[in-house]
Structure formats: C-alpha cells, structure tokens
Design an enzyme around this catalytic site. Structure first.
Site, PDB file in Angstrom:
ATOM      1  N   ARG A  59      -0.672   8.299  -8.050  1.00 58.85           N
ATOM      2  CA  ARG A  59      -1.363   7.333  -7.158  1.00 58.85           C
ATOM      3  C   ARG A  59      -2.850   7.263  -7.523  1.00 58.85           C
ATOM      4  O   ARG A  59      -3.453   6.209  -7.555  1.00 58.85           O
ATOM      5  CB  ARG A  59      -1.275   7.754  -5.676  1.00 58.85           C
ATOM      6  CG  ARG A  59       0.087   8.154  -5.152  1.00 58.85           C
ATOM      7  CD  ARG A  59       0.810   6.977  -4.544  1.00 58.85           C
ATOM      8  NE  ARG A  59       1.502   6.199  -5.566  1.00 58.85           N
ATOM      9  CZ  ARG A  59       2.563   6.625  -6.267  1.00 58.85           C
ATOM     10  NH1 ARG A  59       3.060   7.830  -6.089  1.00 58.85           N
ATOM     11  NH2 ARG A  59       3.130   5.860  -7.171  1.00 58.85           N
ATOM     12  N   HIS A 109      -6.682   9.495   7.391  1.00 58.33           N
ATOM     13  CA  HIS A 109      -5.576  10.174   6.714  1.00 58.33           C
ATOM     14  C   HIS A 109      -5.989  10.763   5.358  1.00 58.33           C
ATOM     15  O   HIS A 109      -5.136  11.058   4.526  1.00 58.33           O
ATOM     16  CB  HIS A 109      -4.387   9.217   6.536  1.00 58.33           C
ATOM     17  CG  HIS A 109      -3.701   8.890   7.828  1.00 58.33           C
ATOM     18  ND1 HIS A 109      -2.768   7.877   7.964  1.00 58.33           N
ATOM     19  CD2 HIS A 109      -3.805   9.447   9.065  1.00 58.33           C
ATOM     20  CE1 HIS A 109      -2.347   7.826   9.221  1.00 58.33           C
ATOM     21  NE2 HIS A 109      -2.958   8.758   9.912  1.00 58.33           N
ATOM     22  N   CYS A 136     -10.086  26.386  -6.739  1.00 54.98           N
ATOM     23  CA  CYS A 136     -11.361  26.135  -6.079  1.00 54.98           C
ATOM     24  C   CYS A 136     -12.453  26.928  -6.810  1.00 54.98           C
ATOM     25  O   CYS A 136     -12.294  28.131  -7.046  1.00 54.98           O
ATOM     26  CB  CYS A 136     -11.232  26.607  -4.633  1.00 54.98           C
ATOM     27  SG  CYS A 136     -12.760  26.634  -3.713  1.00 54.98           S
ATOM     28  N   ASN A 200      -0.995  -9.312  10.760  1.00 58.07           N
ATOM     29  CA  ASN A 200       0.143  -8.762  10.028  1.00 58.07           C
ATOM     30  C   ASN A 200       0.973  -9.916   9.475  1.00 58.07           C
ATOM     31  O   ASN A 200       0.811 -11.055   9.883  1.00 58.07           O
ATOM     32  CB  ASN A 200       0.999  -7.871  10.953  1.00 58.07           C
ATOM     33  CG  ASN A 200       1.770  -6.816  10.185  1.00 58.07           C
ATOM     34  OD1 ASN A 200       2.617  -7.141   9.353  1.00 58.07           O
ATOM     35  ND2 ASN A 200       1.484  -5.546  10.447  1.00 58.07           N
TER      36      ASN A 200
HETATM   37  N1  APR Z   1      -1.174  -8.883   5.062  1.00 61.00           N
HETATM   38  C1  APR Z   1      -1.019  -8.373   6.313  1.00 61.00           C
HETATM   39  N2  APR Z   1      -0.107  -7.419   6.617  1.00 61.00           N
HETATM   40  C2  APR Z   1       0.670  -6.972   5.615  1.00 61.00           C
HETATM   41  C3  APR Z   1       0.566  -7.450   4.279  1.00 61.00           C
HETATM   42  C4  APR Z   1      -0.408  -8.467   4.028  1.00 61.00           C
HETATM   43  N3  APR Z   1      -0.584  -8.982   2.818  1.00 61.00           N
HETATM   44  N4  APR Z   1       1.484  -6.812   3.522  1.00 61.00           N
HETATM   45  C5  APR Z   1       2.130  -5.961   4.324  1.00 61.00           C
HETATM   46  N5  APR Z   1       1.651  -6.047   5.593  1.00 61.00           N
HETATM   47  C6  APR Z   1       2.049  -5.274   6.780  1.00 61.00           C
HETATM   48  C7  APR Z   1       3.525  -4.969   6.864  1.00 61.00           C
HETATM   49  O1  APR Z   1       4.213  -6.035   7.537  1.00 61.00           O
HETATM   50  C8  APR Z   1       3.526  -3.666   7.660  1.00 61.00           C
HETATM   51  O2  APR Z   1       3.574  -3.933   9.061  1.00 61.00           O
HETATM   52  O3  APR Z   1       1.419  -4.019   6.661  1.00 61.00           O
HETATM   53  C9  APR Z   1       2.177  -3.034   7.330  1.00 61.00           C
HETATM   54  C10 APR Z   1       2.267  -1.812   6.437  1.00 61.00           C
HETATM   55  O4  APR Z   1       2.952  -0.818   7.141  1.00 61.00           O
HETATM   56  P1  APR Z   1       3.187   0.649   6.553  1.00 61.00           P
HETATM   57  O5  APR Z   1       3.678   0.572   5.157  1.00 61.00           O
HETATM   58  O6  APR Z   1       3.998   1.384   7.554  1.00 61.00           O
HETATM   59  O7  APR Z   1       1.706   1.255   6.469  1.00 61.00           O
HETATM   60  P2  APR Z   1       0.777   1.901   7.588  1.00 61.00           P
HETATM   61  O8  APR Z   1       0.997   1.278   8.925  1.00 61.00           O
HETATM   62  O9  APR Z   1      -0.595   1.878   7.029  1.00 61.00           O
HETATM   63  O10 APR Z   1       1.305   3.387   7.594  1.00 61.00           O
HETATM   64  C11 APR Z   1       0.645   4.330   8.415  1.00 61.00           C
HETATM   65  O11 APR Z   1       2.013   6.139   7.634  1.00 61.00           O
HETATM   66  O12 APR Z   1       3.101   7.025   5.782  1.00 61.00           O
HETATM   67  C12 APR Z   1       2.037   7.169   6.641  1.00 61.00           C
HETATM   68  O13 APR Z   1      -0.015   8.250   6.327  1.00 61.00           O
HETATM   69  C13 APR Z   1       0.719   7.118   5.918  1.00 61.00           C
HETATM   70  O14 APR Z   1      -1.330   5.990   6.483  1.00 61.00           O
HETATM   71  C14 APR Z   1       0.087   5.855   6.442  1.00 61.00           C
HETATM   72  C15 APR Z   1       0.688   5.708   7.812  1.00 61.00           C
END
Ligand code: APR
Length: 237
Positions: A59, A109, A136, A200
């Site tokens: 990553r 995070h 470290c 979203n």
């Molecule tokens: N514009 C707006 N929203 C978007 C786009 C876009 N181009 N592409 C995807 N999304 C939305 C998706 O519909 C989804 O609801 O972004 C969201 C991403 O969700 P997740 O993948 O669950 O990410 P997130 O909510 O940041 O996850 C939270 O979970 O795995 C852990 O620690 C990790 O920080 C992360 C946390």
C-alpha cells in the site's frame, strides 16, 4: 438557515477512490484479496507479521502513484478560505489530503507513511518498507505500521470529540458508516445541534441520521458544495 461558522469534515475511503486507492468494503468484504482481520488486527499481526508488513509495504509503495482528486483539492481550499474553524478528520491512511494542500489533517486511523515501535511506542516518519527485522533506533523494539487496527483505540479522540461538540455543520464524505467510533460522529454532532450533510455514491447505514445526503462522486459533489459555502460567506461579508 443560520450560516455555519464551525465545520467538521469526516472523510473515508470514498474520497480517495477516484484517485485510484481501493476502498475497504468492496466485493466479498475482502481487502485486496485478504480478510480484513488477517491484515488489520493485532491478532493478524501476531499470527503472520511478514504477511501484514508486506501488505502495508505494498500500500505504501502505491501511494506515489495516486494523486489528489478535485475533492481533496476542494477540501483544502475550504480549510484555507473559510473564515471560521474547519476541522478535517480522516479515516484514511493515505497522504492525499496533505498532498492536496490541506494544512491540518487528523488521521484517526493512523498513517501509512509512519511507523511505530511496538515497545517504546515512538512514532516516526517512514517511507520505505518494513519487515520483521526492522528495529526502532531508540530501543531496538520491532517497528510496525502506524495504523489503527480493529480492536485498537483510534487516535486523537479527545480533540475530535471536542470539535464535534462545537461544530455547527458536520459533513461525512465517502464513508460507509460501518466502523465505530467514526460511524457515531453524525449522531453526536446532530445531538449538539449541527446540521449534518452526507456525500456518497449511495445511501449508507448512517444516512437516516443526516439532514441531507448528496449522491454522486465526491470529485463532483464536494467542489460544488465548497463553492456554495464560500459564496454564501462572501455574500454575507
Ligand atoms: N464518491 C463518494 N463516495 C464514494 C466514492 C466516490 N467516488 N467511491 C466510493 N464511495 C463510498 C462508498 O459508497 C462507501 O460508502 O465510500 C464509502 C467507502 O466505504 P468503506 O470502504 O467502508 O471505507 P470507510 O468508511 O472509510 O472505512 C472505514 O474501516 O476498514 C476500516 O480502518 C478502515 O478507515 C477504514 C474504516
């Protein structure tokens, strides 16, 4: 409607999706082919540290190939030009907000570009690979990615709760609202009287708690909103 003066922005993987960074909850709940617990939990790290280090090395190596998109740029513009307070909290571990020009970013995070000693807990900047032998420089303890895994406490929660209690406009951008405590921020902000806005591609588990949901890619909806907010401030001045 009263003009807001203290904004709280929460971003998630969706804000970076259009920059080519994979979101978490994709097909089958796998994250780049791994179960989340395998690569994002202390138990996963204890069971297979080499796999976990490799996963985050991959990553980290990909970061320079991604560029900030118009949503990152618009958020940075808002932080620079909005006359009131703007708190930006991200769940993302990439550096796209910083590279998009954001002056202050709270990474609740953690950050891919930092490493932490498992023993003395010192956090340092880190741009290369980590492996089981990486130690470290202070105490000789093992270095791990500075990432908050499932079961671990998110960072900067005191400052976050303080800003949530004080904001009058809360915006969640590109987050699925499935991971706490971030998923609960909208209810907290709303209880304190803030107007809550969601950006979203689709409706989420937390959509019912928002006053308004704007559907569409963040690269389009966020710059339009920022323009709207700044124009509204100019009109008042
Ligand atoms: N514009 C707006 N929203 C978007 C786009 C876009 N181009 N592409 C995807 N999304 C939305 C998706 O519909 C989804 O609801 O972004 C969201 C991403 O969700 P997740 O993948 O669950 O990410 P997130 O909510 O940041 O996850 C939270 O979970 O795995 C852990 O620690 C990790 O920080 C992360 C946390």
């Amino acid at each position: 409607m009263k003009t807001p003066s203290r904004l709280f922005l929460l971003t998630g993987a969706g804000v970076s999706a259009e920059s080519g960074v994979a979101t978490f909850r994709g097909a089958g709940g796998l994250w780049e082919g791994h179960r989340i617990e395998e690569v994002a939990s202390p138990e996963g790290f204890a069971a297979n540290p080499a796999l976990v280090q490799r996963f985050y090395n991959d990553r980290r190596r990909l970061l320079p190939t991604a560029s900030p998109n118009p949503a990152h740029l618009a958020i940075a513009r808002l932080q620079r030009e909005f006359p009131g307070r703007v708190t930006l909290v991200t769940q993302n571990v990439d550096d796209l907000h910083e590279r998009g020009g954001s002056p202050e970013v709270v990474h609740m995070h953690g950050e891919l570009l930092k490493a932490r000693c498992v023993f003395c807990k010192r956090v340092r900047d880190w741009s290369g690979d980590l492996d089981e032998e990486t130690r470290c420089g202070d105490c000789g303890g093992q270095l791990r990615p500075h990432i908050v895994w499932f079961g671990e406490m998110p960072l900067a929660l005191d400052a976050i709760f303080e800003a949530l209690g004080a904001c009058d406009l809360f915006a969640a951008i590109g987050t699925s609202g499935q991971v706490y405590p971030a998923a609960g921020f909208v209810e907290m902000a709303s209880r304190h009287g803030a107007r809550c806005l969601e950006f979203n591609l689709e409706s989420t588990a937390t959509s019912p708690h928002f006053d308004e949901s704007r559907t569409g890619p963040a690269s389009r909806t966020v710059p339009a909103w920022v323009e709207e907010l700044l124009e509204c401030q100019d009109a008042e001045a």
